[in-house]
Design a protein around this motif. Sequence first.
Motif, PDB file in Angstrom:
ATOM      1  N   SER A  94      -9.081  25.896 -67.663  1.00  0.00           N
ATOM      2  CA  SER A  94      -9.997  25.868 -66.516  1.00  0.00           C
ATOM      3  C   SER A  94     -11.424  26.222 -66.916  1.00  0.00           C
ATOM      4  CB  SER A  94      -9.525  26.834 -65.433  1.00  0.00           C
ATOM      5  OG  SER A  94      -8.263  26.505 -64.966  1.00  0.00           O
ATOM      6  N   VAL A  95     -11.543  27.205 -67.794  1.00  0.00           N
ATOM      7  CA  VAL A  95     -12.878  27.648 -68.214  1.00  0.00           C
ATOM      8  C   VAL A  95     -13.622  26.519 -68.905  1.00  0.00           C
ATOM      9  CG1 VAL A  95     -14.133  29.253 -69.710  1.00  0.00           C
ATOM     10  CG2 VAL A  95     -12.169  30.058 -68.373  1.00  0.00           C
ATOM     11  N   GLU A  96     -12.937  25.813 -69.815  1.00  0.00           N
ATOM     12  CA  GLU A  96     -13.578  24.694 -70.515  1.00  0.00           C
ATOM     13  C   GLU A  96     -13.986  23.602 -69.546  1.00  0.00           C
ATOM     14  OE1 GLU A  96     -10.291  23.988 -73.072  1.00  0.00           O
ATOM     15  OE2 GLU A  96     -11.164  25.127 -74.732  1.00  0.00           O
ATOM     16  N   LEU A  97     -13.130  23.303 -68.588  1.00  0.00           N
ATOM     17  CA  LEU A  97     -13.459  22.288 -67.583  1.00  0.00           C
ATOM     18  C   LEU A  97     -14.638  22.716 -66.718  1.00  0.00           C
ATOM     19  CD1 LEU A  97      -9.864  21.229 -66.530  1.00  0.00           C
ATOM     20  CD2 LEU A  97     -11.583  19.729 -67.571  1.00  0.00           C
ATOM     21  N   ALA A  98     -14.668  23.979 -66.350  1.00  0.00           N
ATOM     22  CA  ALA A  98     -15.774  24.490 -65.532  1.00  0.00           C
ATOM     23  C   ALA A  98     -17.094  24.420 -66.292  1.00  0.00           C
ATOM     24  CB  ALA A  98     -15.483  25.917 -65.085  1.00  0.00           C
ATOM     25  N   ILE A  99     -17.057  24.766 -67.567  1.00  0.00           N
ATOM     26  CA  ILE A  99     -18.274  24.680 -68.394  1.00  0.00           C
ATOM     27  C   ILE A  99     -18.726  23.227 -68.506  1.00  0.00           C
ATOM     28  CG2 ILE A  99     -19.164  24.972 -70.746  1.00  0.00           C
ATOM     29  CD1 ILE A  99     -17.370  27.524 -70.880  1.00  0.00           C
ATOM     30  N   TYR A 100     -17.777  22.331 -68.715  1.00  0.00           N
ATOM     31  CA  TYR A 100     -18.091  20.906 -68.804  1.00  0.00           C
ATOM     32  C   TYR A 100     -18.662  20.407 -67.482  1.00  0.00           C
ATOM     33  CZ  TYR A 100     -17.440  15.998 -70.196  1.00  0.00           C
ATOM     34  OH  TYR A 100     -17.637  14.683 -70.511  1.00  0.00           O
ATOM     35  N   ALA A 101     -18.075  20.835 -66.370  1.00  0.00           N
ATOM     36  CA  ALA A 101     -18.569  20.437 -65.044  1.00  0.00           C
ATOM     37  C   ALA A 101     -20.008  20.904 -64.850  1.00  0.00           C
ATOM     38  CB  ALA A 101     -17.664  21.000 -63.949  1.00  0.00           C
ATOM     39  N   ASP A 102     -20.308  22.121 -65.290  1.00  0.00           N
ATOM     40  CA  ASP A 102     -21.681  22.627 -65.187  1.00  0.00           C
ATOM     41  C   ASP A 102     -22.647  21.801 -66.024  1.00  0.00           C
ATOM     42  OD1 ASP A 102     -21.008  24.637 -63.419  1.00  0.00           O
ATOM     43  OD2 ASP A 102     -20.943  26.217 -64.950  1.00  0.00           O
ATOM     44  N   LEU A 141     -26.113   7.315 -63.289  1.00  0.00           N
ATOM     45  CA  LEU A 141     -25.720   8.309 -62.292  1.00  0.00           C
ATOM     46  C   LEU A 141     -24.366   7.975 -61.674  1.00  0.00           C
ATOM     47  CD1 LEU A 141     -29.066   9.155 -60.485  1.00  0.00           C
ATOM     48  CD2 LEU A 141     -27.464  10.796 -61.465  1.00  0.00           C
ATOM     49  N   ASP A 142     -24.145   6.709 -61.386  1.00  0.00           N
ATOM     50  CA  ASP A 142     -22.851   6.292 -60.834  1.00  0.00           C
ATOM     51  C   ASP A 142     -21.717   6.632 -61.803  1.00  0.00           C
ATOM     52  OD1 ASP A 142     -24.069   5.318 -58.551  1.00  0.00           O
ATOM     53  OD2 ASP A 142     -24.022   3.217 -59.197  1.00  0.00           O
ATOM     54  N   ALA A 143     -21.917   6.315 -63.077  1.00  0.00           N
ATOM     55  CA  ALA A 143     -20.893   6.605 -64.085  1.00  0.00           C
ATOM     56  C   ALA A 143     -20.677   8.112 -64.216  1.00  0.00           C
ATOM     57  CB  ALA A 143     -21.303   6.004 -65.428  1.00  0.00           C
ATOM     58  N   LEU A 144     -21.756   8.853 -64.200  1.00  0.00           N
ATOM     59  CA  LEU A 144     -21.665  10.306 -64.325  1.00  0.00           C
ATOM     60  C   LEU A 144     -20.950  10.914 -63.119  1.00  0.00           C
ATOM     61  CD1 LEU A 144     -22.324  12.765 -65.995  1.00  0.00           C
ATOM     62  CD2 LEU A 144     -24.597  12.778 -65.002  1.00  0.00           C
ATOM     63  N   GLU A 145     -21.221  10.385 -61.931  1.00  0.00           N
ATOM     64  CA  GLU A 145     -20.538  10.875 -60.736  1.00  0.00           C
ATOM     65  C   GLU A 145     -19.032  10.609 -60.814  1.00  0.00           C
ATOM     66  OE1 GLU A 145     -22.552   9.117 -57.419  1.00  0.00           O
ATOM     67  OE2 GLU A 145     -24.343  10.350 -57.737  1.00  0.00           O
ATOM     68  N   VAL A 147     -13.458  15.241 -63.620  1.00  0.00           N
ATOM     69  CA  VAL A 147     -13.437  16.616 -64.132  1.00  0.00           C
ATOM     70  C   VAL A 147     -13.069  17.581 -63.009  1.00  0.00           C
ATOM     71  CG1 VAL A 147     -14.865  18.495 -65.080  1.00  0.00           C
ATOM     72  CG2 VAL A 147     -15.012  16.202 -66.055  1.00  0.00           C
ATOM     73  N   GLU A 148     -13.634  17.383 -61.835  1.00  0.00           N
ATOM     74  CA  GLU A 148     -13.308  18.251 -60.701  1.00  0.00           C
ATOM     75  C   GLU A 148     -11.821  18.160 -60.355  1.00  0.00           C
ATOM     76  OE1 GLU A 148     -15.189  20.536 -59.253  1.00  0.00           O
ATOM     77  OE2 GLU A 148     -16.910  20.029 -60.496  1.00  0.00           O
ATOM     78  N   SER A 149     -11.265  16.952 -60.420  1.00  0.00           N
ATOM     79  CA  SER A 149      -9.841  16.753 -60.166  1.00  0.00           C
ATOM     80  C   SER A 149      -9.007  17.502 -61.205  1.00  0.00           C
ATOM     81  CB  SER A 149      -9.521  15.258 -60.184  1.00  0.00           C
ATOM     82  OG  SER A 149      -8.145  15.049 -60.196  1.00  0.00           O
ATOM     83  N   GLU A 150      -9.392  17.376 -62.446  1.00  0.00           N
ATOM     84  CA  GLU A 150      -8.684  18.079 -63.526  1.00  0.00           C
ATOM     85  C   GLU A 150      -8.820  19.597 -63.352  1.00  0.00           C
ATOM     86  OE1 GLU A 150      -6.858  16.837 -66.331  1.00  0.00           O
ATOM     87  OE2 GLU A 150      -6.867  15.091 -64.990  1.00  0.00           O
ATOM     88  N   LEU A 151      -9.975  20.034 -62.944  1.00  0.00           N
ATOM     89  CA  LEU A 151     -10.204  21.457 -62.721  1.00  0.00           C
ATOM     90  C   LEU A 151      -9.324  21.965 -61.586  1.00  0.00           C
ATOM     91  CD1 LEU A 151     -11.782  23.948 -63.558  1.00  0.00           C
ATOM     92  CD2 LEU A 151     -13.641  23.211 -62.059  1.00  0.00           C
ATOM     93  N   ALA A 152      -9.210  21.182 -60.530  1.00  0.00           N
ATOM     94  CA  ALA A 152      -8.360  21.587 -59.403  1.00  0.00           C
ATOM     95  C   ALA A 152      -6.899  21.667 -59.850  1.00  0.00           C
ATOM     96  CB  ALA A 152      -8.519  20.598 -58.251  1.00  0.00           C
ATOM     97  N   GLU A 153      -6.468  20.689 -60.650  1.00  0.00           N
ATOM     98  CA  GLU A 153      -5.095  20.707 -61.174  1.00  0.00           C
ATOM     99  C   GLU A 153      -4.858  21.918 -62.055  1.00  0.00           C
ATOM    100  OE1 GLU A 153      -3.386  17.314 -63.174  1.00  0.00           O
ATOM    101  OE2 GLU A 153      -4.273  15.965 -61.684  1.00  0.00           O
ATOM    102  N   ALA A 154      -5.817  22.204 -62.936  1.00  0.00           N
ATOM    103  CA  ALA A 154      -5.666  23.333 -63.856  1.00  0.00           C
ATOM    104  C   ALA A 154      -5.655  24.655 -63.094  1.00  0.00           C
ATOM    105  CB  ALA A 154      -6.797  23.311 -64.876  1.00  0.00           C
ATOM    106  N   SER A 155      -6.420  24.729 -62.033  1.00  0.00           N
ATOM    107  CA  SER A 155      -6.464  25.962 -61.246  1.00  0.00           C
ATOM    108  C   SER A 155      -5.191  26.171 -60.460  1.00  0.00           C
ATOM    109  CB  SER A 155      -7.656  25.927 -60.282  1.00  0.00           C
ATOM    110  OG  SER A 155      -8.860  25.892 -61.003  1.00  0.00           O
ATOM    111  N   ALA A 156      -4.567  25.050 -60.033  1.00  0.00           N
ATOM    112  CA  ALA A 156      -3.327  25.136 -59.256  1.00  0.00           C
ATOM    113  C   ALA A 156      -2.122  25.478 -60.128  1.00  0.00           C
ATOM    114  CB  ALA A 156      -3.085  23.825 -58.533  1.00  0.00           C
TER     115      ALA A 156
END
Length: 97
Positions: free
Chosen positions: A3-11, A77-81, A87-96
């Motif tokens: 989760s930490v790595e994903l959160a850093i990547y999301a930031d 921007l579209d690709a980045l979004e 990443v947010e989906s993966e972060l939610a999965e990792a947090s769950a």
Amino acid sequence: MRSVELAIYADALAGEAASLAARAERARSRLRLAAIEKRARSELSEITVARLDALGLFGALDERATRAELRELEGALDALEELQAWVESELAEASAA
């Protein structure tokens, strides 16, 4: 993935998105200014336009290049979004988990 790595990547992605959005807004602003200048050129006297050109107050914007730059930035921007959503989906999965 942790989760930490994903959160850093999301930031990091959020920072990149903000940078791209700012660049796109600057391009839009340049296009708006070019439209104002174009209108002013058509309504002011030739002498005034020549003087403003000589002073460098009327810019010589390459509208085609600026529009191409804007399209590229918007595509990025579209690709980045899309990546951010993943990443947010993966972060939610990792947090769950």
